[in-house]
Design a protein around this motif. Structure first.
Motif, PDB file in Angstrom:
ATOM      1  N   ALA A  71       0.941  -1.088   0.096  1.00 58.82           N
ATOM      2  CA  ALA A  71      -0.125  -0.103   0.140  1.00 58.82           C
ATOM      3  C   ALA A  71       0.882   1.308   0.148  1.00 58.82           C
ATOM      4  O   ALA A  71       1.986   1.312   0.475  1.00 58.82           O
ATOM      5  N   PHE A  72       0.256   2.246  -0.599  1.00 54.44           N
ATOM      6  CA  PHE A  72       1.052   3.476  -0.812  1.00 54.44           C
ATOM      7  C   PHE A  72       0.343   4.324   0.308  1.00 54.44           C
ATOM      8  O   PHE A  72      -0.806   4.853   0.074  1.00 54.44           O
ATOM      9  N   ILE A  73       0.805   4.639   1.515  1.00 54.81           N
ATOM     10  CA  ILE A  73       0.049   5.203   2.504  1.00 54.81           C
ATOM     11  C   ILE A  73       0.627   6.334   3.093  1.00 54.81           C
ATOM     12  O   ILE A  73       2.142   6.662   3.245  1.00 54.81           O
ATOM     13  N   GLY A  74      -0.314   7.301   3.846  1.00 57.44           N
ATOM     14  CA  GLY A  74       0.284   8.368   4.478  1.00 57.44           C
ATOM     15  C   GLY A  74       0.952   9.300   3.826  1.00 57.44           C
ATOM     16  O   GLY A  74       0.900   9.385   2.496  1.00 57.44           O
ATOM     17  N   PRO A  75       1.852   9.915   4.446  1.00 51.74           N
ATOM     18  CA  PRO A  75       2.733  11.023   3.659  1.00 51.74           C
ATOM     19  C   PRO A  75       4.095  10.416   3.171  1.00 51.74           C
ATOM     20  O   PRO A  75       4.676  11.094   2.785  1.00 51.74           O
ATOM     21  N   GLU A  76       4.112   9.205   2.964  1.00 53.77           N
ATOM     22  CA  GLU A  76       5.493   8.465   2.479  1.00 53.77           C
ATOM     23  C   GLU A  76       5.592   8.905   1.059  1.00 53.77           C
ATOM     24  O   GLU A  76       4.764   9.273   0.477  1.00 53.77           O
ATOM     25  N   SER A  77       6.917   8.872   0.546  1.00 55.36           N
ATOM     26  CA  SER A  77       7.354   9.294  -0.587  1.00 55.36           C
ATOM     27  C   SER A  77       7.131   8.018  -1.571  1.00 55.36           C
ATOM     28  O   SER A  77       7.019   6.751  -1.243  1.00 55.36           O
ATOM     29  N   LEU A  78       7.108   8.300  -2.786  1.00 51.55           N
ATOM     30  CA  LEU A  78       7.087   7.231  -4.040  1.00 51.55           C
ATOM     31  C   LEU A  78       8.339   6.250  -3.557  1.00 51.55           C
ATOM     32  O   LEU A  78       8.206   5.009  -3.773  1.00 51.55           O
ATOM     33  N   VAL A  79       9.522   6.614  -3.461  1.00 44.07           N
ATOM     34  CA  VAL A  79      10.678   6.081  -3.218  1.00 44.07           C
ATOM     35  C   VAL A  79      10.499   4.945  -2.085  1.00 44.07           C
ATOM     36  O   VAL A  79      11.016   4.049  -2.038  1.00 44.07           O
ATOM     37  N   ASP A  80       9.934   5.614  -0.956  1.00 47.34           N
ATOM     38  CA  ASP A  80       9.893   4.733   0.139  1.00 47.34           C
ATOM     39  C   ASP A  80       8.952   3.411  -0.011  1.00 47.34           C
ATOM     40  O   ASP A  80       9.073   2.265   0.231  1.00 47.34           O
ATOM     41  N   SER A  81       8.075   3.860  -0.758  1.00 51.02           N
ATOM     42  CA  SER A  81       7.106   2.740  -1.181  1.00 51.02           C
ATOM     43  C   SER A  81       7.725   1.683  -2.042  1.00 51.02           C
ATOM     44  O   SER A  81       7.555   0.525  -1.985  1.00 51.02           O
ATOM     45  N   LEU A  82       8.303   2.225  -3.242  1.00 46.97           N
ATOM     46  CA  LEU A  82       9.354   1.373  -3.975  1.00 46.97           C
ATOM     47  C   LEU A  82      10.102   0.417  -3.401  1.00 46.97           C
ATOM     48  O   LEU A  82      10.138  -0.712  -3.435  1.00 46.97           O
TER      49      LEU A  82
END
Length: 278
Positions: free
Chosen positions: A209-220
């Motif tokens: 999941a792409f959640i909260g204020p995280e960046s795209l890099v963190d999710s990747l």
């Protein structure tokens, strides 16, 4: 704008991971796929190779991240000849969602304006014929819906995530009705698609999941760490033009189809009472 309450606390624990060298290899492979796609993007202008090439690109992104794609149903949708427009809607969990939908069948998308500004990926999304929505200026919404209706009327498949933001998957949002007006105006069907992420042992997981204020890099990075990730796609029956009285009912039908495919329950929509004239 819809706001999801999902955050880091929604992430299911205990997901198996791969070693750091494998993580770096996956990210490198994904970058290579994207750069190859950019180099091959002029070929997307050729109608004969556009769909198979785009499907190959998106499936290659999934393979690069070690994601196994399982598709249930929709054989006629996957093999249908281009030229018949439809509004394709799905629940929204991760940036992987759009990759999965296009791996099943490549199509245009309604994307937020910020996506078009992403380095490298933004250009690729724009070349794919995306229609961009400025969520900070809702006064532009009628024009965007008109553009969307014209694309549908012209025979395009357009993917929309009507929840308006990403959710963890265990929780979900309502389907906003605005984009469904474009299907009504364009006289085209709505095709709901349900997405679910699970591990190789069958457990459902919210880790992608792409959640909260995280960046795209963190999710990747988090997706690149996962071992045995399975992405299930359920292609639901289409909702024919004229089956719903208005866009709100059409949105409710699509939302219900997604929850039915996933075996989840959503509280019924509340409608305000209509005042009766004295």
């Amino acid at each position: 704008m819809p706001v999801s309450p999902c955050g880091e606390g929604c992430l299911t624990p205990g997901a198996p991971t791969v070693a750091r060298p494998r993580q770096l290899l996956r990210i490198g492979a994904a970058c290579a796929v994207v750069l190859t796609a950019l180099a091959a993007s002029p070929l997307l202008a050729l109608r004969r190779v556009r769909e198979p090439l785009a499907r190959l690109i998106f499936r290659s992104v999934l393979r690069a991240f070690g994601v196994r794609l399982l598709v249930h149903g929709g054989e006629e949708f996957r093999r249908a000849a281009p030229g018949r427009g439809a509004l394709v809607v799905n629940n929204h969990i991760s940036w992987l969602d759009i990759v999965a939908v296009n791996a099943v069948r490549p199509m245009r998308a309604l994307a937020k304006r910020e996506v078009g500004e992403w380095p490298v990926l933004g250009g690729l999304v724009a070349r794919g014929g995306s229609i961009f929505l400025d969520r900070e200026r809702l006064s532009t919404l009628p024009g965007t819906v008109g553009e969307l209706a014209a694309a549908l009327r012209g025979g395009s498949l357009v993917n929309v995530t009507p929840e308006g933001t990403t959710w963890c998957g265990l929780a979900s949002g309502r389907f906003a009705p605005a984009s469904f007006q474009a299907a009504i105006d364009g006289g085209v069907p709505v095709r709901p698609i349900a997405l679910r992420y699970r591990l190789a042992d069958g457990r459902e997981t919210t880790q992608p999941a792409f959640i909260g204020p995280e960046s795209l890099v963190d999710s990747l990075r988090r997706v690149a760490r996962l071992r045995g990730l399975v992405l299930e796609v359920f292609v639901c029956e289409e909702i024919a033009p004229g089956k719903a009285a208005d866009r709100r009912e059409l949105a409710a039908l699509a939302e219900s189809a997604v929850h039915s495919a996933l075996g989840t329950v959503h509280a019924p929509r509340r409608r305000l009472p209509v005042p009766v004239a004295a």
